[in-house]
Write a protein that holds these residues in place. Sequence first.
Motif, mmCIF file in Angstrom:
data_model
loop_
_atom_site.group_PDB
_atom_site.id
_atom_site.type_symbol
_atom_site.label_atom_id
_atom_site.label_comp_id
_atom_site.label_asym_id
_atom_site.label_seq_id
_atom_site.Cartn_x
_atom_site.Cartn_y
_atom_site.Cartn_z
ATOM 1 N N ARG A 105 67.660 6.810 -25.047
ATOM 2 C CA ARG A 105 68.706 7.804 -25.217
ATOM 3 C C ARG A 105 68.049 8.999 -25.894
ATOM 4 N NH1 ARG A 105 71.258 7.483 -30.383
ATOM 5 N NH2 ARG A 105 70.329 5.796 -31.611
ATOM 6 N N ALA A 106 68.411 10.180 -25.437
ATOM 7 C CA ALA A 106 67.822 11.407 -25.977
ATOM 8 C C ALA A 106 68.654 11.899 -27.163
ATOM 9 C CB ALA A 106 67.775 12.480 -24.898
ATOM 10 N N LEU A 107 67.966 12.339 -28.194
ATOM 11 C CA LEU A 107 68.615 12.860 -29.386
ATOM 12 C C LEU A 107 68.284 14.337 -29.529
ATOM 13 C CD1 LEU A 107 67.564 10.027 -31.854
ATOM 14 C CD2 LEU A 107 69.672 10.158 -30.493
ATOM 15 N N ALA A 108 69.301 15.132 -29.775
ATOM 16 C CA ALA A 108 69.083 16.559 -30.028
ATOM 17 C C ALA A 108 68.498 16.710 -31.431
ATOM 18 C CB ALA A 108 70.387 17.317 -29.905
ATOM 19 N N PRO A 109 67.629 17.691 -31.650
ATOM 20 C CA PRO A 109 67.096 17.922 -32.990
ATOM 21 C C PRO A 109 68.229 18.295 -33.952
ATOM 22 C CG PRO A 109 65.984 19.310 -31.367
ATOM 23 C CD PRO A 109 67.084 18.601 -30.662
ATOM 24 N N SER A 110 68.036 17.980 -35.214
ATOM 25 C CA SER A 110 69.016 18.379 -36.221
ATOM 26 C C SER A 110 69.032 19.890 -36.367
ATOM 27 C CB SER A 110 68.679 17.750 -37.565
ATOM 28 O OG SER A 110 68.778 16.346 -37.496
ATOM 29 N N PRO A 111 70.213 20.447 -36.601
ATOM 30 C CA PRO A 111 70.277 21.915 -36.771
ATOM 31 C C PRO A 111 69.572 22.382 -38.029
ATOM 32 C CG PRO A 111 72.490 20.905 -36.869
ATOM 33 C CD PRO A 111 71.494 19.816 -36.674
#
Length: 111
Positions: A105-111
Motif C-alpha cells: 500500500r502506498a503512503l503519502a509523505p507527511s505534510p
Amino acid sequence: MLTRTAIYEGVIRAGQEDTFFRRVRDELEPLWRRFPNVTAVRVQRVIAKDEDAQPIAMILEMDFPDRAAIEACLASPIRPESHAATMAVMTLFEGRFYHLVTEARALAPSP
C-alpha cells in the motif's frame, strides 16, 4: 495488486557487468513483458547499498492484479522459455535468485 519479485543475490562475474545487463535487456525483458496478466515490469539495477547489506545485483518486479493472475502466469508456456533464458544469462552471475510475492500500500509523505 500483488508484486512477484525476483531477488538476484550474488555478484556478476568480474568484467561481465555490461554484458550481463545487456543480455537481461535484450533476452530476458522481452520475455518478462509477454507474461499473461502482467500489468507492469520493473528491472532494478543496484547502484549503492549499505556496507553490511547482502550482495544484490538486480531486482525484478512484476505486478499482477491478483493471486489467480500470478498462477496463470506461472502456468504459462512462456515460463519454461523464460527460465531457460534466465539460466543462460546466469552463467555470468555467481549467486542465486529467489522469488517473493508481496502486497503493498502506498503512503503519502507527511505534510
